[in-house]
Design an enzyme around this catalytic site. Structure first.
Site, PDB file in Angstrom:
ATOM      1  N   LEU A  10       0.823  -1.213   0.000  1.00 58.08           N
ATOM      2  CA  LEU A  10       0.000   0.000   0.000  1.00 58.08           C
ATOM      3  C   LEU A  10       0.860   1.268   0.000  1.00 58.08           C
ATOM      4  CD1 LEU A  10      -3.052   0.753   0.200  1.00 58.08           C
ATOM      5  CD2 LEU A  10      -2.682   1.072   2.641  1.00 58.08           C
ATOM      6  N   ASP A  11       0.571   2.183  -0.920  1.00 56.78           N
ATOM      7  CA  ASP A  11       1.222   3.493  -0.977  1.00 56.78           C
ATOM      8  C   ASP A  11       2.725   3.418  -1.225  1.00 56.78           C
ATOM      9  OD1 ASP A  11      -1.263   4.590  -0.407  1.00 56.78           O
ATOM     10  OD2 ASP A  11      -0.894   4.645   1.737  1.00 56.78           O
ATOM     11  N   GLU A  12       3.203   2.264  -1.718  1.00 61.67           N
ATOM     12  CA  GLU A  12       4.646   2.121  -1.909  1.00 61.67           C
ATOM     13  C   GLU A  12       5.034   1.991  -3.377  1.00 61.67           C
ATOM     14  OE1 GLU A  12       7.127   2.162   0.295  1.00 61.67           O
ATOM     15  OE2 GLU A  12       5.991   2.182   2.169  1.00 61.67           O
TER      16      GLU A  12
END
Lengths: 265, 265, 265, 265
Positions: free
Chosen positions: A208-210
């Site tokens: 997530l969000d990476e």
């Protein structure tokens, strides 16, 4: 570079845009070439190029500007990014088709109708997630979409969904990544007392969000701004970083490597 | 607000600058007033104000613009922030005196001499830290400093040191906090592939890089920028956020509350 | 300040927002106060304030937040600003009503219909200008509009029209004023080879592009950007500076004096 | 492109940086190539390249990165740009030598001495201008300077002076050109009530403030900023746009054509 440009020259290509990037640490060379197809024998070139690419062990892709990508939109309740993207598509700023809009709510239905785009409301709950995703994937496949844009779609996609569309799902996160990953980033920004807020568009990966960052933008705020002001100001940033990401992707201007992007603007 | 401005009015104060801030969630009201001392009976006002403040249970401070703060500079090897601050002080942009420069290296000695400022090189090692800090504190006290500026001072101060100077130590961190706390933030930024880098000035508290943020600034970067480019571009950001923080602090424009700052600019 | 805040205090006003500005060169003092009407006797306050204001020779205005301003939109062919404003109004970001849209073309008719706003197409030519303006003024009056927004309305209004609505017409100019006044500013910017483009929102006065500036914003461009790229990038700037101007005006945050604005944000 | 990169390939050049730009309107193609000289037969390449360039009717230049340009600084009283450039040169951020500083005042003498750079004070009056310029030109020639930097040099150079150093004189103008050309731009900006100020670095041509723009930067200001605040804030912009221009020029990253620049960053 010499060989590829030489090959294009020998096929009388009229180059429109050329850009390169060299990552010396990684020993990688990137090149983007755009040329006109006027009086250009594409079939002959493709044969010659395929051979050259094999010899040089290139990773490459060829994309026809005339062919418009098909983009599936996914949205939850907030419609500012979706409304913005649909407007840009309609005015020709985004060179793509939008064959469908998927949502876990019905809020965007009227907006979809105004733009004449099929709208599918598929509620997603803890229990029906797998089934809902199967339905989403079926619809995306049915419309032969090249790209999925999460225009403030607030559900986390399963690893299986993500794995099906590598570097083909673009998300907007409402913070300046890697600051404030996860939920409610504006609240976190307010609580930390930052003087600048931001937004980030990125490819979705299974962490997530990476994923690889495509674009970021920021805006100055002050002690006068409460959380609701950050949310409001942030919407402008979200619109801009997401629309630029979609534009660049559909124009074939983004190359991914490692966890990064090269943007050939 | 009514009572304080009324009191000033009754003492014929000529107000130069007035600013307020209201944090309704916290139920706090902040006010900064700046007035001319021409034909103003300070002693009489102070007596009356002290009584009023007691009655209203105000937290307040009064500061004479004519009195220049004394600022201790601490620096390690990189001199860009220090050189910038000294230049701004010399040209009058910073209204303060700089009675001494402390360093754990000798690199800045010539620069200090050029500006005619006493320079003390106190090496700091794992072993002598307590002793070195004692010596630093002694020198800062001897020069009656109001503020300590860490102009790229690369040693972490002990909790004891920090506790002695609450909201009186300003540091510059070379990232856009809270992203990339800790060491080597430009390397981390490069590795994450961000499209914007930043710098942050903040008050030092006993939690590293977690103190109240005073200022932040950012700059766009691209895939062409290697780590060394980020470091170079970042220097301009560091100079600006640190010099603005020092300027605002010495002009009494910063109010801290919770872990945040109000900047009355 | 003392007297006004004292008066509010004596009427038990609960202040929500307070801001001041002092222009010492001009000898002017500006104040904006926002307070809650809960348990507040408005009639009594208005009587007392009117008397105070007479005594102090104040220029003042009082505005009820609960009363939504009525805003007339005027547009020509480019709809990006209009679409943006309508979306912001619909989501509640702009606290105003939009009773009508006026245009010299029919392009925006569908957009108006989608938002359920009456749309009037009044063609304007060299010959019928006076008559067309009379019709526009009649419609604006009929809908009791407080503000007129030129959302990329490409006709120059006559001095007579402008004089009727002092500080009540907001325009967006697609350059960083005062650079590139007049027609085709993006072409002029391209030809001059600037590295940054801008947009400006301002009140309309009888001198073209010379009215008080409300907001400006800019974006970096490069040699790679052709005029059409400047036009495209500029649209984002136009949307933002215009929507912020409308927001601030409708919230009563703008004070004009001389040819300038004070923005109480 | 094909032929040049082919020639470099056949000479086993190890390319470090490659960038192109195509101006289709003007029918111009620009290319910048940077390669390592390790195991590279420069003499042989130069012969072959000269022949190729003749055949293709190229305009070209070749520059050795190892050879540091010599830069003459000219300054009047304000030293912020000069101090900044000298600091950057000293720390290696600017790859150049600064053999002399010319001034019409003595203010910068101490700064020059600190950096060990010969300083020449040549007063300039209405009467002695021709003679003063002759002396300046003599000194610049004597030190074999490649570039002249006007680091807030407040005298207008004569057309004769300018003509001697085409695209070799860089100036910083303290406004966002083309807004506020001429004298006292911050005063003009204040009086116009702009919300953003700027600075511009450009090559000097015989029309004042009209030469090719190299870099621009801007900063937000508000009604709170008086002229002296604009001047102070603007200094940071001046430093940045001028130092970037000098850096790019000395690294051979700027190509001029028409009245524009291509920046290969």
């Amino acid at each position: 570079m010499a060989k590829i440009s030489g090959l294009l020259y020998s096929h009388s290509a009229n180059i429109i845009h050329a850009d390169q990037h060299l990552d010396r640490d990684e020993g990688l060379f990137f090149m983007r070439l755009e040329w006109s197809l006027e009086n250009f024998d594409m079939a002959a070139f493709e044969r010659a190029f395929a051979e050259l690419a094999r010899g040089l062990k290139l990773r490459w892709r060829m994309q026809l500007s005339a062919r418009r990508m098909k983009v599936a939109m996914m949205v939850s309740r907030y419609q500012h990014c979706l409304a913005d993207l649909l407007h840009r598509q309609q005015t020709g700023e985004l060179h793509c088709d939008i064959p469908l809009i998927l949502s876990n709510h019905r809020d965007a239905e009227k907006l979809a109708a105004f733009h004449g785009i099929p709208f599918y409301a598929i509620p997603v709950t803890q229990e029906n997630r797998a089934q809902a995703e199967a339905e989403q994937i079926r619809l995306i496949g049915e419309h032969a979409c090249d790209l999925i844009v999460l225009a403030r779609y607030m559900q986390v996609l399963s690893p299986g969904f993500v794995a099906r569309f590598p570097q083909r799902i673009i998300n907007v996160h409402h913070s300046f990544l890697p600051a404030f990953t996860g939920a409610r980033p504006y609240h976190a920004a307010f609580s930390r007392g930052v003087k600048i807020i931001g937004a980030t568009s990125h490819y979705v990966t299974d962490v997530l969000d990476e994923g690889p960052i495509i674009d970021q933008d920021v805006m100055r705020v002050s002690h006068r701004d409460q959380t609701e002001n950050l949310i409001e100001k942030g919407r402008d940033l979200e619109r801009m970083v997401l629309s630029r990401a979609v534009k660049w992707h559909t124009e074939g201007r983004i190359l991914c490597y490692g966890n990064k992007t090269v943007i050939f603007d």
